[in-house]
Enzyme design. Structure first.
Site, PDB file in Angstrom:
ATOM      1  N   ASN A 185       0.824  -1.190   0.000  1.00 14.55           N
ATOM      2  CA  ASN A 185       0.000   0.000   0.000  1.00 14.55           C
ATOM      3  C   ASN A 185       0.868   1.254   0.000  1.00 14.55           C
ATOM      4  O   ASN A 185       2.038   1.200  -0.401  1.00 14.55           O
ATOM      5  CB  ASN A 185      -1.014  -0.034   1.150  1.00 14.55           C
ATOM      6  CG  ASN A 185      -2.330   0.590   0.707  1.00 14.55           C
ATOM      7  OD1 ASN A 185      -2.362   1.707   0.202  1.00 14.55           O
ATOM      8  ND2 ASN A 185      -3.418  -0.156   0.837  1.00 14.55           N
ATOM      9  N   HIS A 222       2.509   3.055   2.125  1.00 14.45           N
ATOM     10  CA  HIS A 222       3.829   3.115   2.767  1.00 14.45           C
ATOM     11  C   HIS A 222       4.867   2.333   1.978  1.00 14.45           C
ATOM     12  O   HIS A 222       6.057   2.685   1.975  1.00 14.45           O
ATOM     13  CB  HIS A 222       3.780   2.615   4.215  1.00 14.45           C
ATOM     14  CG  HIS A 222       5.059   2.881   4.960  1.00 14.45           C
ATOM     15  ND1 HIS A 222       6.075   1.956   5.067  1.00 14.45           N
ATOM     16  CD2 HIS A 222       5.493   4.006   5.585  1.00 14.45           C
ATOM     17  CE1 HIS A 222       7.076   2.499   5.749  1.00 14.45           C
ATOM     18  NE2 HIS A 222       6.753   3.741   6.070  1.00 14.45           N
ATOM     19  N   CYS A 223       4.455   1.299   1.283  1.00 14.85           N
ATOM     20  CA  CYS A 223       5.373   0.537   0.423  1.00 14.85           C
ATOM     21  C   CYS A 223       5.688   1.318  -0.856  1.00 14.85           C
ATOM     22  O   CYS A 223       6.782   1.223  -1.399  1.00 14.85           O
ATOM     23  CB  CYS A 223       4.762  -0.800   0.024  1.00 14.85           C
ATOM     24  SG  CYS A 223       4.136  -1.781   1.391  1.00 14.85           S
ATOM     25  N   MET A 224       4.696   2.071  -1.346  1.00 17.44           N
ATOM     26  CA  MET A 224       4.839   2.726  -2.653  1.00 17.44           C
ATOM     27  C   MET A 224       5.611   4.040  -2.588  1.00 17.44           C
ATOM     28  O   MET A 224       6.222   4.444  -3.581  1.00 17.44           O
ATOM     29  CB  MET A 224       3.452   3.016  -3.238  1.00 17.44           C
ATOM     30  CG  MET A 224       2.812   1.820  -3.880  1.00 17.44           C
ATOM     31  SD  MET A 224       3.615   1.268  -5.421  1.00 17.44           S
ATOM     32  CE  MET A 224       2.837   2.365  -6.619  1.00 17.44           C
TER      33      MET A 224
END
Lengths: 375, 375
Positions: free
Chosen positions: B354, B356-358
């Site tokens: 999501n 925070h990963c992107m």
């Protein structure tokens, strides 16, 4: 990056001369295998040496493909910024944005149309989409707003010389050529120059040097060393194939006046002997329908006029011939305020251009505004 | 970009917490056709909407391939900087540099090893060379010096949570896993953390959430809202497949003390129901040996903990379920000083991560140094 609907002239912006202070330079890693001999490895070595000289004077960014990033990063000094960008070929001056500045030290860019020196009518390679994007991507990368003429008029950085005080010198053959702007009249072209470069006076030469693949860029013919004063490629030998064009250029320039009404001081700089790509180099170029072939019998346009300003200096290409010393000594006399620096870029000139074609300057708008204020 | 031979700790540099002021963010355009459904077109639309929100708070750069530059530039607001960079996939947080700062407002980067979440032992795609280069190229692009651990230890940005005051929380499964760092002992790993992130205390959880393709990144489990205080993914349902790991995490965290000797305040945030990629989405993913297949029967790890700080706000992913409101209300209570902002990134979570990963944050070292001085 905003795309502005006004013109630089309307907004109080103009293009500064190349001899004024600059913030940084850009070079493109030569790596196209169907235009550079032997994978571009010698041309890349030349670039590394030029980079070492430039960073003594100002910041430098080198663009390269994703595939060459690791190699370029490892070979270049760590002071050089290396940035990935896909570009069709390495002549940064010609396809870069034109930087315009105002008296408050602000800077913006102008992007022009591009068709690889003539499109399908004698252009040098195909396709040229990445080149066309280069100026926009560079402004985007560095957060400068732009004026966009890319769908209006084809024009190349090497095709113009300005004094920064309202005067432009161009050749008809590189601008009005049917393979560039068949849809525009001379008057419309002049209007774009005036509005987008902040100019008042255009001096037109018929053509540039013979054998020039760009259809006669002015940056092989002359450049301003300061307002009102130019250096000009020259030969006294009337049998030299360059004589007719250079004589015609001289005749036009000696009778011209600049935007301030001044006659130009003209220094004639002897050209080196004609150059050819060697059979070994030509053999090392990939065979491809996407690029013009390299023929060892094809003479190349060579000149010391394709020199490049850096802060406090001038980089002058050497051709390993007696004319080298003449050019160096003349430049020293004409520009005693500058360090005159020899660079060994013969490999580049074998491929159709030299340091002024390969490098792109970014002005320092704050330093230039300060200079202007203190005048 | 200089590569330094010292360590951040030796030089007085440390990694600041994510809730502190930031200078800009980075996103990568999702375009890999064998990991993103239907050419990534829906994921790209989501990115455009997230970009519009981020630029209300701080500057944003979006990286994309040369092929997607024209499209991304045209679809993104003109305030967003779009820069070409070849990257293997779009999860910027995981492969970005770790930024370290000092109390004089200076910043540098740390680059780690990378193997696409497990290399040939369960990694998600192959090859991963462009990902490995990303952190270095980003520091090069922006002129920050680096400490380079890329040949020493594999570590991902989503695998760590810090309080900026000396404490790190990580999971054993994402760091000590045989597919990441089989050559390192726990002690050696802790030493790298302490030297290169400027830490004193490491809190180890066994594992992250079930179904997490990253082998249990901490950024699905908990994050610091301020020093001494965290939010934690949670379910009270003991039959939920996430219960065992989250209960184990809670038990470890409630007994832990941070670098300053404090017990942690823990807020339990209910997780949404398990998510699956739809058969239609899975059908729109290219079939390729280079990427792990997308199976509609495979459950995905989803949580509100994968939120993302911006200056003055927190971007919280919505999953179109009743738990959305609970999470929003809890975050508002826990962080009354922040705007709690809903973002609709379900398409991304279908592909394994999501916001925070992107996204990748770049701290504002001067603002953080000033805050610290005024304390």
């Amino acid at each position: 990056m905003r795309t502005l609907k006004t013109t630089p002239k309307q907004d109080g912006f103009y293009m500064p001369a190349e001899f004024l202070p600059r913030k940084q330079d850009f070079l493109i890693w030569p790596e196209r295998q169907d235009t550079w001999p032997n994978g571009g490895k010698v041309a890349q070595k030349v670039l590394v040496e030029v980079a070492k000289e430039i960073i003594k004077h100002e910041a430098l960014t080198v663009f390269c493909s994703a595939d060459q990033y690791e190699n370029a990063r490892a070979r270049l000094p760590e002071e050089v910024r290396v940035v990935e960008m896909t570009i069709d070929d390495a002549w940064a001056q010609d396809k870069g944005p034109f930087y315009v500045i105002n008296d408050e030290g602000e800077m913006r860019g102008v992007t022009w149309g591009w068709n690889a020196y003539g499109g399908l009518e004698g252009g040098l390679y195909f396709p040229w989409k990445r080149d066309q994007e280069f100026a926009t991507k560079l402004l985007d990368l560095e957060n400068y707003d732009r004026y966009n003429l890319s769908d209006k008029m084809v024009f190349e950085g090497g095709a113009m010389q300005i004094d920064g005080e309202g005067t432009l010198i161009v050749t008809e053959n590189s601008v009005l050529n049917h393979n560039r702007n068949p849809h525009l009249t001379k008057e419309e072209v002049e209007n774009y120059f005036k509005e987008y470069m902040g100019l008042e006076k255009v001096i037109w030469l018929k053509d540039g040097m013979a054998f020039d693949e760009t259809d006669g860029h002015i940056d092989d013919v002359c450049f301003f060393v300061r307002p009102g004063e130019i250096v000009l490629s020259w030969t006294d030998d009337e049998t030299n194939p360059q004589y007719p064009n250079l004589k015609a250029a001289y005749d036009t320039l000696k009778d011209a006046t600049d935007a301030k009404g001044r006659k130009l001081i003209i220094h004639k700089i002897p050209i080196p002997p004609v150059l050819h790509i060697t059979p070994e180099q030509a053999e090392g170029v990939d065979i491809s329908e996407s690029a013009a072939p390299r023929d060892p019998n094809m003479p190349l346009a060579v000149t010391y006029i394709n020199s490049y300003f850096v802060n406090g200096g001038l980089l002058v290409p050497m051709y390993d011939c007696p004319e080298d010393e003449i050019a160096i000594n003349m430049f020293k006399e004409i520009m005693p305020e500058r360090e005159i620096i020899r660079i060994y870029t013969k490999e580049w000139s074998m491929c159709g251009g030299n340091i002024h074609c390969m490098a792109l300057q970014q002005p320092d708008p704050e330093a230039i505004a300060a200079l202007k204020k203190n005048k």
